[in-house]
Each structure stands twice: as structure tokens, then as C-alpha cells.
Motif scaffolding. Sequence first.
Motif, mmCIF file in Angstrom:
data_model
loop_
_atom_site.group_PDB
_atom_site.id
_atom_site.type_symbol
_atom_site.label_atom_id
_atom_site.label_comp_id
_atom_site.label_asym_id
_atom_site.label_seq_id
_atom_site.Cartn_x
_atom_site.Cartn_y
_atom_site.Cartn_z
ATOM 1 N N ARG A 54 0.827 -1.212 0.000
ATOM 2 C CA ARG A 54 0.000 0.000 0.000
ATOM 3 C C ARG A 54 0.856 1.255 0.000
ATOM 4 N NH1 ARG A 54 -3.559 -3.108 3.441
ATOM 5 N NH2 ARG A 54 -2.395 -2.447 5.288
ATOM 6 N N THR A 55 2.001 1.214 0.672
ATOM 7 C CA THR A 55 2.800 2.425 0.853
ATOM 8 C C THR A 55 3.985 2.529 -0.098
ATOM 9 O OG1 THR A 55 4.090 1.308 2.592
ATOM 10 C CG2 THR A 55 2.183 2.625 3.280
ATOM 11 N N ARG A 56 4.486 1.384 -0.616
ATOM 12 C CA ARG A 56 5.682 1.426 -1.460
ATOM 13 C C ARG A 56 5.462 0.872 -2.853
ATOM 14 N NH1 ARG A 56 9.292 -1.480 2.715
ATOM 15 N NH2 ARG A 56 7.589 -1.165 4.187
ATOM 16 N N GLY A 57 4.283 0.308 -3.092
ATOM 17 C CA GLY A 57 3.882 -0.063 -4.448
ATOM 18 C C GLY A 57 4.877 -0.897 -5.231
ATOM 19 N N ASP A 58 5.241 -0.403 -6.435
ATOM 20 C CA ASP A 58 6.065 -1.164 -7.362
ATOM 21 C C ASP A 58 7.445 -1.474 -6.797
ATOM 22 O OD1 ASP A 58 4.034 -1.232 -9.201
ATOM 23 O OD2 ASP A 58 4.757 0.518 -10.331
ATOM 24 N N ASP A 59 7.982 -0.565 -5.993
ATOM 25 C CA ASP A 59 9.307 -0.814 -5.420
ATOM 26 C C ASP A 59 9.276 -2.063 -4.549
ATOM 27 O OD1 ASP A 59 12.089 -0.020 -4.843
ATOM 28 O OD2 ASP A 59 11.339 0.264 -2.796
ATOM 29 N N TYR A 60 8.196 -2.235 -3.786
ATOM 30 C CA TYR A 60 8.119 -3.426 -2.937
ATOM 31 C C TYR A 60 7.787 -4.664 -3.757
ATOM 32 C CZ TYR A 60 7.732 -6.159 1.272
ATOM 33 O OH TYR A 60 7.964 -7.103 2.244
ATOM 34 N N ARG A 61 7.007 -4.513 -4.831
ATOM 35 C CA ARG A 61 6.708 -5.667 -5.689
ATOM 36 C C ARG A 61 7.996 -6.202 -6.302
ATOM 37 N NH1 ARG A 61 2.412 -2.156 -6.891
ATOM 38 N NH2 ARG A 61 0.406 -2.980 -6.138
ATOM 39 N N GLU A 62 8.879 -5.297 -6.706
ATOM 40 C CA GLU A 62 10.166 -5.720 -7.255
ATOM 41 C C GLU A 62 11.010 -6.413 -6.185
ATOM 42 O OE1 GLU A 62 14.371 -5.386 -8.582
ATOM 43 O OE2 GLU A 62 13.451 -4.421 -6.830
ATOM 44 N N TYR A 63 10.929 -5.906 -4.968
ATOM 45 C CA TYR A 63 11.631 -6.510 -3.830
ATOM 46 C C TYR A 63 11.104 -7.920 -3.571
ATOM 47 C CZ TYR A 63 13.551 -6.653 0.987
ATOM 48 O OH TYR A 63 14.217 -6.975 2.139
ATOM 49 N N GLN A 64 9.794 -8.107 -3.676
ATOM 50 C CA GLN A 64 9.205 -9.431 -3.488
ATOM 51 C C GLN A 64 9.706 -10.426 -4.542
ATOM 52 O OE1 GLN A 64 5.002 -8.251 -3.577
ATOM 53 N NE2 GLN A 64 4.773 -9.057 -1.502
ATOM 54 N N GLN A 65 9.903 -9.951 -5.764
ATOM 55 C CA GLN A 65 10.297 -10.828 -6.861
ATOM 56 C C GLN A 65 11.772 -11.204 -6.821
ATOM 57 O OE1 GLN A 65 9.066 -8.530 -10.228
ATOM 58 N NE2 GLN A 65 6.894 -9.030 -10.010
ATOM 59 N N THR A 66 12.586 -10.421 -6.133
ATOM 60 C CA THR A 66 14.032 -10.665 -6.135
ATOM 61 C C THR A 66 14.580 -11.184 -4.810
ATOM 62 O OG1 THR A 66 14.455 -8.347 -5.516
ATOM 63 C CG2 THR A 66 14.408 -8.872 -7.869
ATOM 64 N N THR A 67 13.847 -11.010 -3.719
ATOM 65 C CA THR A 67 14.389 -11.300 -2.398
ATOM 66 C C THR A 67 13.587 -12.393 -1.699
ATOM 67 O OG1 THR A 67 15.002 -8.959 -2.262
ATOM 68 C CG2 THR A 67 15.122 -10.240 -0.223
ATOM 69 N N PRO A 68 14.252 -13.408 -1.123
ATOM 70 C CA PRO A 68 13.530 -14.471 -0.409
ATOM 71 C C PRO A 68 12.632 -13.901 0.684
ATOM 72 C CG PRO A 68 15.835 -15.077 -0.701
ATOM 73 C CD PRO A 68 15.713 -13.648 -1.139
#
Length: 281
Positions: free
Chosen positions: A240-254
Amino acid sequence: MTIGSMSAGMSLLVIWLLAVIAQSLGWLWQKRHRNAGIVDVVWAAGVGGAAVVAAVLGDGALTPRVLLALLGGIWGLRLAGHLLHRVLGEPEDGRYAHLRKTFGQDQRKWFAFFQFQALLVLLFALPFVAVARNPVAGVTPWIVAGVSFWLLSVVGEAIADRQLARFRSNPANKGQTCRDGLWRYSRHPNYFFEWLHWFAYVCLAVGSPLWWMAWAGPLVMFVFLRWISGIPYTEAQALRTRGDDYREYQQTTPMLFPWFPKPSLKTPAQTPAKTPGRNAP
């Protein structure tokens, strides 16, 4: 019913009653200050206090009981202090601010929420009661393993908390995701070490007639962190607060267990410039 089972039952009853009182006081504080984050502070302090109560009321050998009081008490005190600093120094945690939209001003719902945390204190006290009934005296290999698990987990969680606090304190990082230090290898290193911490009591309980109860710690903590109140709520708020930046983090980080991150999916043009002084990848 044996004397030992009566002792275990009495310990759990005392722990639950103290947790009910503590969470009631936390609810009153929340009602006045409109900050439900205090529930986490009271929970951490309550679990640490439960270790001390179980150690005092237990009928096991002195060594595991003393270690239980020290290790459990210090863990709870450190975590409660860290959370209290955040509660007093920051606005209400986004997870609880979002929950406030659902509960509104219905303090009955908030009271029930706080008392549910008291029940969780009771649940997480089961490993402590198992350790407190351990009749094995002296320093054994299992004692050494338990202390080692505790040291690794508490130091690791403290490092993760410090790295995140340092990142959040920099105004330039507002709206961005922390990838510094341990946060490069796990989206929730603090949760990982909090889970790992519970294996200390599994080791300390070896030899206890209630040793099986010690497994409630790591098993229940994993379920809550992974599927109920930990990662799902934290990541929903992050999205909700970081949007695409966090989605990218989810895709790259365990998610939980630390491992090397995958290459970033962003193109060089999309990747934000590093902030001087930051340890970002």
C-alpha cells in the motif's frame, strides 16, 4: 494428577492472568493515545515475563530454570524496548491504522483484540513450562546448543532491527524499501531470527517430561509469521505504501529464509541512483 502437572497448570494460569491484566492496561493506553502498536510491546514483555514466571514456579533442575529466566527475560526485554521506542517515536503502525478503519471507535473490538494477544502469551509460554520441568542438571550439550541458538537469534534480530531503523531514519528513503545488510537476503530477517529463537527452548527442554510442548514455540511462531499476523499484514501494508518498489523486492528477495537475491528486474534506466552513504545494492 501429579505434582508436576499441577505445577505446570498453575504456572500457565498465573501467566495467563498476568497477561490479561497487562493487555487490559495496554488497551486503556491505546484508547487514550489512539496507537494500537502498544499491543506488540505488551506482548513481547508478557512473553519475556512468562519465561521468568515459569522458571520461578517450575520444579525442574536449577540450571535450565535459571537459563530460562535469563534468556527468555532478556529476549522479551530487548524486543519490548525496541518496539516501545518505535511506538513512542512514530505514528501508529500502518497495519493498525488500517485495522482502525475496520474497528473504528468500537472499543469492544479493540479490547477483544488485546485479550487475544493475552491468549497468545499463554500459547507461547508452553515451551517455558516444558523447560521449567526439566530435571536434567548441569551443563549438557543440549544446554550449549540452546544458548548458541539464543545468541545467534538475538544478535541477528538486533542487527536487522538496527539496520531497518537506520534506513527509516533517513528522510531520503521515504517510500523506498530497505535493502541494506540482512534485508538484502531476506524480506523479513527480523522475523526469521525471532522464529529461530524458539529453538533455544526446544534444546533446553530435552530431558523434560513435557519436552514435546517446547515444539509449540517454533511451530506456532512459523504459522503466525508466515500465514496469519506477520508477513501477510506487513507485506500488504508495504504494498500500500511502497507499491512497485516493494513488488520488485518481493520478486528478487527471499521471503523469510535468508538467501542470495535474484538479479533486479529493473533496467538500468529504471534503477534509482544510490544515495551517498547508503549500503544499498
